[in-house]
Design a protein around this motif. Structure first.
Motif, PDB file in Angstrom:
ATOM      1  N   VAL A  66      41.767  47.349  34.929  1.00 14.77           N
ATOM      2  CA  VAL A  66      42.795  46.519  34.785  1.00 14.77           C
ATOM      3  C   VAL A  66      43.943  47.008  33.861  1.00 14.77           C
ATOM      4  N   THR A  67      44.803  48.000  34.276  1.00 14.80           N
ATOM      5  CA  THR A  67      45.662  48.586  33.319  1.00 14.80           C
ATOM      6  C   THR A  67      46.775  47.838  32.650  1.00 14.80           C
ATOM      7  N   THR A  68      47.259  46.903  33.417  1.00 15.95           N
ATOM      8  CA  THR A  68      48.313  46.148  32.993  1.00 15.95           C
ATOM      9  C   THR A  68      48.271  44.897  33.609  1.00 15.95           C
ATOM     10  N   THR A  69      48.353  43.591  32.882  1.00 16.84           N
ATOM     11  CA  THR A  69      48.770  42.256  33.241  1.00 16.84           C
ATOM     12  C   THR A  69      50.039  41.784  32.814  1.00 16.84           C
ATOM     13  N   TYR A  70      50.670  41.402  33.913  1.00 20.02           N
ATOM     14  CA  TYR A  70      52.201  41.086  33.845  1.00 20.02           C
ATOM     15  C   TYR A  70      52.315  39.598  33.539  1.00 20.02           C
ATOM     16  N   ASP A  71      53.182  38.873  33.094  1.00 22.60           N
ATOM     17  CA  ASP A  71      53.469  37.458  32.570  1.00 22.60           C
ATOM     18  C   ASP A  71      53.729  36.712  33.751  1.00 22.60           C
ATOM     19  N   ASP A  72      53.992  37.522  35.093  1.00 25.26           N
ATOM     20  CA  ASP A  72      54.191  36.586  36.098  1.00 25.26           C
ATOM     21  C   ASP A  72      52.832  36.594  36.885  1.00 25.26           C
ATOM     22  N   GLY A  73      51.869  37.287  36.687  1.00 30.30           N
ATOM     23  CA  GLY A  73      50.450  37.351  37.332  1.00 30.30           C
ATOM     24  C   GLY A  73      50.425  38.743  38.314  1.00 30.30           C
ATOM     25  N   ARG A  74      51.395  39.431  38.207  1.00 31.37           N
ATOM     26  CA  ARG A  74      51.169  40.691  38.805  1.00 31.37           C
ATOM     27  C   ARG A  74      49.983  41.747  38.166  1.00 31.37           C
ATOM     28  N   LEU A  75      49.606  42.596  38.701  1.00 30.28           N
ATOM     29  CA  LEU A  75      48.353  43.513  38.126  1.00 30.28           C
ATOM     30  C   LEU A  75      48.440  44.874  38.480  1.00 30.28           C
ATOM     31  N   ASP A  76      48.174  45.811  37.682  1.00 27.70           N
ATOM     32  CA  ASP A  76      48.008  47.146  37.905  1.00 27.70           C
ATOM     33  C   ASP A  76      46.588  47.431  37.737  1.00 27.70           C
ATOM     34  N   ILE A  77      45.868  48.024  38.711  1.00 30.48           N
ATOM     35  CA  ILE A  77      44.499  48.261  38.735  1.00 30.48           C
ATOM     36  C   ILE A  77      44.297  49.616  39.200  1.00 30.48           C
ATOM     37  N   VAL A  78      43.159  50.182  38.722  1.00 33.37           N
ATOM     38  CA  VAL A  78      42.454  51.496  39.165  1.00 33.37           C
ATOM     39  C   VAL A  78      41.029  51.074  39.941  1.00 33.37           C
ATOM     40  N   ALA A  79      41.007  51.438  41.256  1.00 35.06           N
ATOM     41  CA  ALA A  79      39.748  51.066  41.972  1.00 35.06           C
ATOM     42  C   ALA A  79      39.346  52.486  42.430  1.00 35.06           C
ATOM     43  N   VAL A  80      37.911  52.462  42.559  1.00 36.93           N
ATOM     44  CA  VAL A  80      37.198  53.786  42.950  1.00 36.93           C
ATOM     45  C   VAL A  80      36.369  53.446  44.389  1.00 36.93           C
ATOM     46  N   GLY A  81      36.834  54.299  45.227  1.00 42.72           N
ATOM     47  CA  GLY A  81      36.037  54.249  46.541  1.00 42.72           C
ATOM     48  C   GLY A  81      34.278  54.231  46.046  1.00 42.72           C
ATOM     49  N   GLU A  82      33.789  53.578  46.794  1.00 39.55           N
ATOM     50  CA  GLU A  82      32.250  53.635  47.162  1.00 39.55           C
ATOM     51  C   GLU A  82      31.731  53.796  48.253  1.00 39.55           C
ATOM     52  N   SER A  83      30.897  53.086  48.864  1.00 37.50           N
ATOM     53  CA  SER A  83      30.297  53.506  50.161  1.00 37.50           C
ATOM     54  C   SER A  83      31.262  53.207  51.350  1.00 37.50           C
ATOM     55  N   ARG A  84      31.120  53.903  52.570  1.00 36.72           N
ATOM     56  CA  ARG A  84      31.742  53.631  53.794  1.00 36.72           C
ATOM     57  C   ARG A  84      31.394  52.348  54.412  1.00 36.72           C
ATOM     58  N   PHE A  85      32.184  51.809  55.183  1.00 40.71           N
ATOM     59  CA  PHE A  85      31.758  50.594  56.006  1.00 40.71           C
ATOM     60  C   PHE A  85      32.531  50.661  57.334  1.00 40.71           C
ATOM     61  N   ARG A  86      31.534  49.937  58.481  1.00 45.55           N
ATOM     62  CA  ARG A  86      32.449  49.714  59.659  1.00 45.55           C
ATOM     63  C   ARG A  86      32.765  48.268  59.664  1.00 45.55           C
ATOM     64  N   VAL A  87      33.996  47.951  60.266  1.00 51.10           N
ATOM     65  CA  VAL A  87      34.227  46.572  60.483  1.00 51.10           C
ATOM     66  C   VAL A  87      33.693  45.782  61.472  1.00 51.10           C
ATOM     67  N   VAL A  88      32.878  45.045  61.438  1.00 56.66           N
ATOM     68  CA  VAL A  88      32.286  44.257  62.626  1.00 56.66           C
ATOM     69  C   VAL A  88      33.274  43.157  62.976  1.00 56.66           C
ATOM     70  N   GLU A  89      33.567  42.213  62.085  1.00 60.66           N
ATOM     71  CA  GLU A  89      34.531  41.227  62.542  1.00 60.66           C
ATOM     72  C   GLU A  89      35.491  40.703  61.412  1.00 60.66           C
ATOM     73  N   VAL A  90      36.738  40.568  61.823  1.00 61.74           N
ATOM     74  CA  VAL A  90      37.739  39.996  60.703  1.00 61.74           C
ATOM     75  C   VAL A  90      37.846  38.565  60.756  1.00 61.74           C
TER      76      VAL A  90
END
Length: 213
Positions: A66-90
């Motif tokens: 989490v690189t930045t947390t703003y006063d109004d609740g917004r966030l800057d994050i860095v996410a990293v891809g892991e395993s792949r998935f197939r959507v079964v049901e939303v």
């Protein structure tokens, strides 16, 4: 394999396994999703949302920072891809989407070492043209060279999604070797045309169109 439930984050991008992506989280529903993922140390699912539909295959993404947390609740994050998935049901029973997903595993196929060498050589050439130092050691000990190359191989979103959905490393490598070969030809042509426009001496043999003066 039983399906797992995963928070879903539809985005206008394709995330490959091992690929980092910076995200600015501003919508309240996704701020809530990020808090749930951080509190439970769990990933969320990134799926490519085109103008017409959600992709059927995505990548789990774990929040690395989490690189930045703003006063109004917004966030800057860095996410990293892991395993792949197939959507079964939303599911739409929460403020953000969730989905039942099944992990996508590679199928077995004979190693195509020549295609791998072509893909690596062409990728190194592309990096060199972009001003980066080409280093062969960057490909050593990598579980999936195809996904590493695919992160910066000049793929458009549809092609990158196609790469994500391929179910063997060898198919991805052959696809990237062909794509990079075509891309390098196009880039060479663009560079030659640019040099011509600059008058860098590549126009010898062209007729003199300057008139009588």
């Amino acid at each position: 394999m039983p399906a797992d439930r995963l928070p879903l984050f539809p985005l206008g991008l394709v995330l490959l396994p091992g690929e980092p992506v910076p995200l600015h989280i501003f919508e309240p529903r996704y701020r809530e999703m990020v808090r749930v993922c951080l509190d439970g140390d769990q990933p969320f699912g990134v799926v490519y949302a085109s103008e017409t539909a959600l992709a059927a295959v995505g990548s789990a993404a774990r929040i690395a920072d989490v690189t930045t947390t703003y006063d109004d609740g917004r966030l800057d994050i860095v996410a990293v891809g892991e395993s792949r998935f197939r959507v079964v049901e939303v599911h739409r029973d929460q403020s953000y989407l969730t989905a039942d997903v099944e992990r996508v595993e590679d199928e077995a196929e004979d190693d195509d070492s020549k295609a791998r060498q072509r893909a690596i050589a062409r990728h190194m050439r592309l990096l060199e043209m972009a001003g980066e130092e080409p280093r062969i050691d960057r490909y050593n000990g990598v579980d999936s060279v195809s996904f590493m190359i695919g992160r910066n191989a000049g793929l458009d979103l549809d092609d990158k999604q196609r790469l994500l959905e391929m179910q063997t490393e060898e198919a991805r490598i052959r696809y990237l070797a062909d794509h990079l070969g075509s891309l390098l030809v196009r880039l060479k042509q663009v560079r030659e045309l640019r040099d011509l426009a600059r008058g860098d001496g590549h126009a010898e043999g062209f007729p003199d169109l300057g008139g009588d003066g």
